[in-house]
Design a protein around this motif. Structure first.
Motif, PDB file in Angstrom:
ATOM      1  N   VAL A   6       0.732  -1.287  -0.072  1.00  0.00           N
ATOM      2  CA  VAL A   6      -0.361   0.181  -0.279  1.00  0.00           C
ATOM      3  C   VAL A   6       0.881   1.626   0.185  1.00  0.00           C
ATOM      4  CG1 VAL A   6      -1.801   1.391   1.339  1.00  0.00           C
ATOM      5  CG2 VAL A   6      -1.804  -1.219   1.064  1.00  0.00           C
ATOM      6  N   LEU A  25      -9.483   0.254   5.262  1.00  0.00           N
ATOM      7  CA  LEU A  25      -8.768  -0.526   4.676  1.00  0.00           C
ATOM      8  C   LEU A  25      -7.982  -1.735   5.962  1.00  0.00           C
ATOM      9  CD1 LEU A  25      -7.720  -1.683   2.357  1.00  0.00           C
ATOM     10  CD2 LEU A  25      -5.684  -0.153   1.940  1.00  0.00           C
ATOM     11  N   ILE A 102      -1.693  -1.234  -3.284  1.00  0.00           N
ATOM     12  CA  ILE A 102      -2.872  -0.451  -3.647  1.00  0.00           C
ATOM     13  C   ILE A 102      -2.263   1.370  -3.438  1.00  0.00           C
ATOM     14  CG2 ILE A 102      -4.739   0.477  -1.883  1.00  0.00           C
ATOM     15  CD1 ILE A 102      -5.152  -2.134  -1.182  1.00  0.00           C
ATOM     16  N   THR A 103      -3.156   2.353  -4.286  1.00  0.00           N
ATOM     17  CA  THR A 103      -2.434   3.100  -3.766  1.00  0.00           C
ATOM     18  C   THR A 103      -3.599   4.411  -3.251  1.00  0.00           C
ATOM     19  OG1 THR A 103      -1.069   3.117  -5.960  1.00  0.00           O
ATOM     20  CG2 THR A 103      -1.284   5.502  -4.603  1.00  0.00           C
ATOM     21  N   TYR A 133      -7.250   3.458  -4.257  1.00  0.00           N
ATOM     22  CA  TYR A 133      -8.408   3.777  -3.493  1.00  0.00           C
ATOM     23  C   TYR A 133      -8.858   4.776  -3.314  1.00  0.00           C
ATOM     24  CZ  TYR A 133     -10.187   2.713   1.745  1.00  0.00           C
ATOM     25  OH  TYR A 133     -11.101   2.865   2.410  1.00  0.00           O
ATOM     26  N   ALA A 169     -12.989  -0.248   0.530  1.00  0.00           N
ATOM     27  CA  ALA A 169     -11.873  -0.420   0.726  1.00  0.00           C
ATOM     28  C   ALA A 169     -11.842  -2.071  -0.146  1.00  0.00           C
ATOM     29  CB  ALA A 169     -11.111  -1.149   2.418  1.00  0.00           C
ATOM     30  N   LEU A 172     -12.984  -3.085  -3.539  1.00  0.00           N
ATOM     31  CA  LEU A 172     -11.210  -3.072  -4.149  1.00  0.00           C
ATOM     32  C   LEU A 172     -11.112  -4.119  -4.198  1.00  0.00           C
ATOM     33  CD1 LEU A 172      -9.379  -1.576  -6.020  1.00  0.00           C
ATOM     34  CD2 LEU A 172      -7.984  -0.643  -3.932  1.00  0.00           C
ATOM     35  N   LEU A 173     -10.417  -4.885  -3.191  1.00  0.00           N
ATOM     36  CA  LEU A 173     -10.173  -6.560  -2.581  1.00  0.00           C
ATOM     37  C   LEU A 173     -10.767  -7.196  -3.994  1.00  0.00           C
ATOM     38  CD1 LEU A 173      -8.769  -6.577   0.953  1.00  0.00           C
ATOM     39  CD2 LEU A 173      -7.394  -5.773  -0.950  1.00  0.00           C
TER      40      LEU A 173
END
Length: 183
Positions: A6, A25, A102-103, A133, A169, A172-173
């Motif tokens: 991250v 997150l 992840i950014t 994110y 979060a 996104l995962l």
């Protein structure tokens, strides 16, 4: 996925929403047994994210250059802390350890890390999921720029579509999991 790198700021940002996003997150990663791999700082979004992962029983691995150990206040309560010589070594080590990227919101350094991962994906150096994110719509202007780059024919739609984006979060995962199933 065992570990996700991250990229995020060593500051908290202008609104509490960014810290709340880091906490969300961190909880999701710990709940799913995903190891955090990050810049190794104890301050800003980096610190909030790492603290949350650790407080929720997860593992957090930091990678920090010696020159930033004091400046960014290295986090000494991590599962593991790698102190490296350069930023190049930092990014290489994080990429080696990570199954995805992840950014979160951050400054120039965060952007540089994101764009290196993006470029590596475009030229085939890695085939790992990566995304933004988009906490508090932070990356909406950048997303518009990507669309403009496609429109102006400097970025292919295929390469634009590599970037997974979500404001949640967990969602996104889930996109990362779908990517891994297809590849």
């Amino acid at each position: 996925m065992k570990g996700i790198a991250v990229f995020c700021g060593s500051r908290l940002g202008a609104t509490e929403a960014y810290k709340e996003g880091a906490i969300k997150l961190g909880k999701v990663m710990a709940d799913q047994g995903i190891t955090l791999i990050y810049g190794g700082s104890s301050v800003g979004l980096m610190g909030a994210l790492a603290d949350t992962v650790l407080e929720n029983g997860g593992d957090a691995i930091g990678v920090i250059p010696q020159t930033l150990v004091e400046k960014e206040v290295a986090h000494h309560s991590l599962t593991d802390l790698h102190i490296v010589n350069t930023m190049h070594e930092r990014k290489a080590k994080m990429a080696e350890l990570a199954d995805a990227f992840i950014t979160m919101p951050g400054g120039a350094g965060t952007m540089e890390e994101f764009f290196e991962v993006y470029t590596w994906a475009q030229i085939g150096i890695h085939d790992k999921p990566f995304g933004l994110y988009n906490v508090n719509q932070y990356y909406t202007p950048l997303i518009s720029l990507f669309d403009h780059m496609v429109n102006q024919e400097f970025l292919s739609q295929e390469n634009r579509d590599m970037v997974m984006i979500d404001k949640d979060a967990e969602a996104l995962l889930q996109k990362f999991d779908s990517f891994k199933e297809k590849h």
